[in-house]
Every structure is written in structure tokens, then in C-alpha cells.
Design a protein around this motif. Structure first.
Motif, mmCIF file in Angstrom:
data_model
loop_
_atom_site.group_PDB
_atom_site.id
_atom_site.type_symbol
_atom_site.label_atom_id
_atom_site.label_comp_id
_atom_site.label_asym_id
_atom_site.label_seq_id
_atom_site.Cartn_x
_atom_site.Cartn_y
_atom_site.Cartn_z
ATOM 1 N N TYR A 140 0.820 -1.206 0.000
ATOM 2 C CA TYR A 140 0.000 0.000 0.000
ATOM 3 C C TYR A 140 0.859 1.263 0.000
ATOM 4 O O TYR A 140 0.554 2.238 -0.705
ATOM 5 N N GLU A 141 1.917 1.281 0.795
ATOM 6 C CA GLU A 141 2.765 2.462 0.885
ATOM 7 C C GLU A 141 3.371 2.797 -0.469
ATOM 8 O O GLU A 141 3.316 3.944 -0.936
ATOM 9 N N GLN A 142 3.958 1.793 -1.107
ATOM 10 C CA GLN A 142 4.595 2.023 -2.399
ATOM 11 C C GLN A 142 3.573 2.332 -3.482
ATOM 12 O O GLN A 142 3.833 3.136 -4.385
ATOM 13 N N ALA A 143 2.398 1.703 -3.390
ATOM 14 C CA ALA A 143 1.351 1.971 -4.373
ATOM 15 C C ALA A 143 0.922 3.435 -4.328
ATOM 16 O O ALA A 143 0.734 4.077 -5.371
ATOM 17 N N LEU A 144 0.779 3.977 -3.132
ATOM 18 C CA LEU A 144 0.395 5.384 -3.015
ATOM 19 C C LEU A 144 1.466 6.291 -3.611
ATOM 20 O O LEU A 144 1.164 7.256 -4.320
ATOM 21 N N GLY A 191 -8.240 -4.491 7.219
ATOM 22 C CA GLY A 191 -7.271 -5.488 6.787
ATOM 23 C C GLY A 191 -7.654 -6.326 5.598
ATOM 24 O O GLY A 191 -7.106 -7.416 5.412
ATOM 25 N N CYS A 192 -8.588 -5.855 4.759
ATOM 26 C CA CYS A 192 -8.948 -6.637 3.580
ATOM 27 C C CYS A 192 -7.807 -6.618 2.567
ATOM 28 O O CYS A 192 -6.924 -5.762 2.611
ATOM 29 N N LEU A 193 -7.816 -7.576 1.663
ATOM 30 C CA LEU A 193 -6.876 -7.585 0.550
ATOM 31 C C LEU A 193 -7.572 -6.930 -0.628
ATOM 32 O O LEU A 193 -8.546 -7.461 -1.153
ATOM 33 N N MET A 194 -7.103 -5.766 -1.028
ATOM 34 C CA MET A 194 -7.774 -5.028 -2.089
ATOM 35 C C MET A 194 -7.630 -5.773 -3.413
ATOM 36 O O MET A 194 -6.578 -6.357 -3.693
ATOM 37 N N LEU A 224 -6.660 6.336 11.147
ATOM 38 C CA LEU A 224 -5.923 5.554 12.134
ATOM 39 C C LEU A 224 -6.133 4.070 11.867
ATOM 40 O O LEU A 224 -7.225 3.640 11.493
ATOM 41 N N GLY A 225 -5.095 3.290 12.050
ATOM 42 C CA GLY A 225 -5.204 1.850 11.865
ATOM 43 C C GLY A 225 -4.842 1.378 10.470
ATOM 44 O O GLY A 225 -4.853 0.173 10.203
ATOM 45 N N PHE A 226 -4.512 2.304 9.565
ATOM 46 C CA PHE A 226 -4.145 1.923 8.202
ATOM 47 C C PHE A 226 -2.787 1.237 8.206
ATOM 48 O O PHE A 226 -1.808 1.759 8.739
ATOM 49 N N ASP A 227 -2.711 0.049 7.608
ATOM 50 C CA ASP A 227 -1.476 -0.733 7.553
ATOM 51 C C ASP A 227 -0.828 -0.546 6.182
ATOM 52 O O ASP A 227 -1.284 -1.096 5.185
ATOM 53 N N ARG A 228 0.247 0.220 6.131
ATOM 54 C CA ARG A 228 0.905 0.543 4.869
ATOM 55 C C ARG A 228 1.705 -0.619 4.294
ATOM 56 O O ARG A 228 2.139 -0.559 3.144
ATOM 57 N N THR A 229 1.886 -1.674 5.074
ATOM 58 C CA THR A 229 2.694 -2.803 4.595
ATOM 59 C C THR A 229 1.853 -3.887 3.923
ATOM 60 O O THR A 229 2.412 -4.870 3.429
ATOM 61 N N ARG A 230 0.534 -3.732 3.893
ATOM 62 C CA ARG A 230 -0.322 -4.763 3.296
ATOM 63 C C ARG A 230 -0.009 -4.919 1.814
ATOM 64 O O ARG A 230 0.244 -3.935 1.108
ATOM 65 N N PRO A 231 -0.002 -6.157 1.294
ATOM 66 C CA PRO A 231 0.307 -6.356 -0.122
ATOM 67 C C PRO A 231 -0.828 -5.909 -1.034
ATOM 68 O O PRO A 231 -2.004 -5.991 -0.669
ATOM 69 N N LEU A 232 -0.469 -5.429 -2.198
ATOM 70 C CA LEU A 232 -1.437 -5.045 -3.221
ATOM 71 C C LEU A 232 -1.104 -5.807 -4.505
ATOM 72 O O LEU A 232 -0.091 -5.518 -5.156
ATOM 73 N N GLN A 269 -10.566 4.135 -9.031
ATOM 74 C CA GLN A 269 -11.371 4.393 -7.837
ATOM 75 C C GLN A 269 -10.735 3.759 -6.601
ATOM 76 O O GLN A 269 -10.768 4.328 -5.506
ATOM 77 N N ARG A 270 -10.148 2.573 -6.784
ATOM 78 C CA ARG A 270 -9.546 1.875 -5.648
ATOM 79 C C ARG A 270 -8.312 2.605 -5.123
ATOM 80 O O ARG A 270 -8.067 2.640 -3.917
ATOM 81 N N ILE A 271 -7.530 3.193 -6.036
ATOM 82 C CA ILE A 271 -6.368 3.953 -5.595
ATOM 83 C C ILE A 271 -6.807 5.185 -4.812
ATOM 84 O O ILE A 271 -6.219 5.539 -3.774
ATOM 85 N N ASN A 272 -7.842 5.857 -5.280
ATOM 86 C CA ASN A 272 -8.358 7.001 -4.531
ATOM 87 C C ASN A 272 -8.912 6.593 -3.178
ATOM 88 O O ASN A 272 -8.770 7.312 -2.184
ATOM 89 N N THR A 273 -9.552 5.426 -3.134
ATOM 90 C CA THR A 273 -10.058 4.915 -1.861
ATOM 91 C C THR A 273 -8.902 4.562 -0.935
ATOM 92 O O THR A 273 -8.961 4.801 0.278
ATOM 93 N N LEU A 274 -7.843 3.999 -1.508
ATOM 94 C CA LEU A 274 -6.656 3.674 -0.714
ATOM 95 C C LEU A 274 -6.049 4.942 -0.120
ATOM 96 O O LEU A 274 -5.609 4.956 1.036
ATOM 97 N N ARG A 275 -6.031 6.021 -0.900
ATOM 98 C CA ARG A 275 -5.527 7.295 -0.387
ATOM 99 C C ARG A 275 -6.370 7.766 0.798
ATOM 100 O O ARG A 275 -5.820 8.197 1.818
ATOM 101 N N ALA A 276 -7.688 7.669 0.668
ATOM 102 C CA ALA A 276 -8.569 8.081 1.771
ATOM 103 C C ALA A 276 -8.337 7.221 3.003
ATOM 104 O O ALA A 276 -8.315 7.721 4.139
ATOM 105 N N ALA A 277 -8.162 5.907 2.799
ATOM 106 C CA ALA A 277 -7.928 5.003 3.924
ATOM 107 C C ALA A 277 -6.608 5.311 4.617
ATOM 108 O O ALA A 277 -6.479 5.163 5.838
ATOM 109 N N SER A 278 -5.606 5.746 3.836
ATOM 110 C CA SER A 278 -4.275 6.013 4.405
ATOM 111 C C SER A 278 -4.288 7.166 5.390
ATOM 112 O O SER A 278 -3.348 7.324 6.174
#
Length: 341
Positions: A24-28, A60-63, A113-121, A101-110
Motif C-alpha cells: 500500500y505504501e509504495q502503491a500510493l 485489513g482486507c486484501l484489495m 488511524l489503523g491503516f497498515d501501509r505494509t499490506r500487499p497489493l 477508484q480503488r487507488i483514490n479509496t486507498l488514499r482516503a484510507a491512508s
């Protein structure tokens, strides 16, 4: 950093299609600058529609995978080498082909609190010799047919799951299956599909002919997203298994064959699953007989019978442990007070 695990060659658009992942971190960092790069992409949709996905990401879902596209005649060749290095070096010149849309949603989630930037995409990367091939692939994949509504998808899924299942007291059949044939305890698949939808929405008002289909489907999707997914909620398979067990009593089977009854039961049973599971088929048969006697106390000539049945059956099943112990007059009085407003 994008890691590539495999690739295949698309002979129609002469492109390499690579499968890999990032996090997630690198994707953003990599994909947010690409949002406005591809003229053929859709505009950003209403953020409210993706609110559920945002909450799921935080939980913690897998996008679902996104698709990134790059244009390079050299690296689009079937025998091209060094694709992982090329992708990581040139990703800043890529396009988000699917997943804007999913990337924009990922930005909002980031930002929560509780956002895990290490989750795989997971992702796919298409390396094509020109943008024309990319546009062609988008058109052939996404156009030329009417998209299935959420309702249609659920109906197809219901058929795939339950039509082939073997139950002791019910057999789920399509209308076509029953043409010219007789099945013992056949339950219409169409009714089971509607019950599935009511279970997912926990509502009985998922159809309204006064509202155009597209808007009604938006309402339906919104209800499913608002309810979300909970591992504590009984799967619909468990609901059907409960119905099957109870249907060993003939009066119960006849009750469930009424479309509005099974729809209301599926919507409400989560609230009383344990107490109804503890009842014998005979006990539940007595309960639904009580319900029918109380229901017969209404002057149906002045009412929308289907709507009333769903409303009262929903109440009866949701509060089964208490209401099944009422007398006929007590239950009728309770229903009367409910509908007096």
C-alpha cells in the motif's frame, strides 16, 4: 518497488501482461501521480460509494488487483527481457488502466488511524506497443454488453451454489426444471435468490417497481455495503440448512413456499437464529400456524397483503423467542399496534 512473479503474452494486442505485487505504501507513492494520465479513464466517482471499501481496507482486507499500463515497443515484444527492472524504472510514465477508484479509496484510507501501509497489493502490468492497443483492450473487456446488476449477479450465484446441493426436505429448482415434472418439496430457486438478497441486506424492501432498475440496484448495493461483512453473521448456507431441517414438518414447508415468508425469514433470522435452531420442526410449525391465525385477523381487502406479510413475518421471526409464546389474540394485538401508525 514492484515484484513481478510471472508473465504471459497477449497476441491480440501484442503486449506482455505481467503479474506481481507491491504494498500500500509504495502503491500510493507510485500510482497517485498517475491518476490523471490516461484520457480514457473514468472520472473519480462519488466517494460515498467507496466508503465501505475504505473501512474494509482499514480492517485489513486484501484489495482487488489493479492494472497498470506502460507503452514500450521494445518491452512489449514476446521475448523481451528485464521486464521487472523496466517496470520499476518507468512506472512514473504509466497509466492506471483499471483501479482508479480503488487507488483514490486507498488514499482516503491512508489518512485514517489503523491503516497498515505494509499490506500487499496484487497488480497486473500491461506493456503495450502503443496506447491504441490499450484502448482496444479496455473496449473489448468493458463494452459491448450490458453490465450485470448486483441483483443479477446474486441470482446467478444463488443458482450456482444451491441448485446442485442435496437437502433432506427441500429441493431447490428453477421454473424450467419443474416444467412438465413433479418434484417432492420443490422450492423455487427464484424465491431462494430473493431470500439471499434479503439476508445480505437484512431488509425485505429490495424491490420497488416505482423506482427504475438502475436506481433500485444502487439502493440494493448501498444496503449490502452498509451492512458490511461480519464473521459473526451466519452464512446463508446455514440459513438454508435451518430451513431444510424445519421443513420436515409439512406445515413449515408450506409456509416457506410463500415467497414473502421466506424473504422475511432470511432478513430477520440473524436476530433469533439460536432460538429457532433450538426449536423442533413441530414447534416451529406451531409457531407459524400461530402467526397465520393472527395474520388472518387483518382485513386484507384494505391492505397491501404482500407488504403486510413481509412486515409482520419480519417482526415475528426477529422476536421469535418472545412472540412465539403469545396467544393468538396477544399476537394480533401486537401486530395491530405495529401497523396502527
Amino acid at each position: 518497488m514492484i515484484t513481478i512473479a510471472g508473465r504471459a503474452y497477449d497476441k491480440v494486442i501484442q503486449s506482455n501482461v505481467c503479474q506481481g505485487e507491491t504494498n500500500y505504501e509504495q502503491a500510493l507513492n507510485m500510482f497517485l501521480p498517475l491518476i490523471d494520465e490516461f484520457d480514457s479513464q473514468r472520472k473519480i466517482q462519488n466517494k460515498k460509494f467507496y466508503e465501505r471499501l475504505k473501512r474494509d481496507i482499514i480492517d485489513g482486507c486484501l484489495m482487488p488487483p489493479i492494472t497498470i499500463a506502460l507503452v514500450s515497443k521494445e518491452h512489449s515484444r514476446e521475448n523481451a527481457e528485464g521486464l521487472e527492472e523496466y517496470i520499476n524504472a518507468e512506472i512514473g510514465h504509466g497509466y492506471i488502466l483499471d483501479g482508479l477508484q480503488r487507488i483514490n479509496t486507498l488514499r482516503a484510507a491512508s489518512e485514517e488511524l489503523g491503516f497498515d501501509r505494509t499490506r500487499p497489493l496484487p497488480l497486473s502490468v500491461i506493456i503495450s506497443p502503443s496506447e491504441d492497443q490499450l484502448v482496444y483492450r479496455m473496449i473489448t473487456l468493458n463494452n459491448g454488453q450490458r453490465p450485470m446488476t448486483a441483483r443479477h449477479q446474486i441470482e446467478i450465484l444463488t443458482g450456482s451454489i444451491f441448485e446442485q446441493r442435496q437437502y433432506k426436505n427441500i429441493s431447490i429448482k428453477t421454473e424450467k426444471d419443474t416444467e412438465g415434472k413433479r418434484y417432492k418439496n420443490a422450492m423455487p430457486l427464484a424465491n431462494v435468490a430473493k431470500a439471499y438478497i434479503s439476508h445480505m441486506t437484512q431488509a425485505t424492501t429490495n424491490e420497488n417497481r416505482k423506482i427504475i432498475e438502475e436506481k433500485m440496484d444502487e439502493i440494493l448495493v448501498g444496503r449490502i455495503l452498509d451492512r458490511g461483512f461480519s464473521s459473526e453473521m451466519n452464512d446463508f448456507e446455514h440459513v438454508v440448512e435451518l430451513i431444510d431441517r424445519l421443513c420436515s414438518a409439512p406445515e413449515v414447508f408450506n409456509w416457506f413456499k410463500v415467497e414473502n415468508n421466506i424473504i422475511a425469514f432470511a432478513a430477520a433470522v440473524q436476530s433469533s437464529f439460536d432460538s429457532i435452531s433450538a426449536a423442533s420442526p413441530e414447534e416451529f410449525g406451531q409457531a407459524v400456524t400461530l402467526f397465520e391465525r393472527a395474520f388472518d385477523g387483518f382485513n386484507v381487502s384494505k391492505l397491501n397483503v404482500g407488504r403486510l406479510r413481509r412486515q409482520l413475518a419480519l417482526e415475528f421471526i426477529a422476536r421469535y423467542e418472545k412472540l412465539s409464546q403469545f396467544s393468538e389474540s396477544e399476537l394480533l394485538e401486537h401486530f395491530s399496534e405495529m401497523t396502527a401508525a
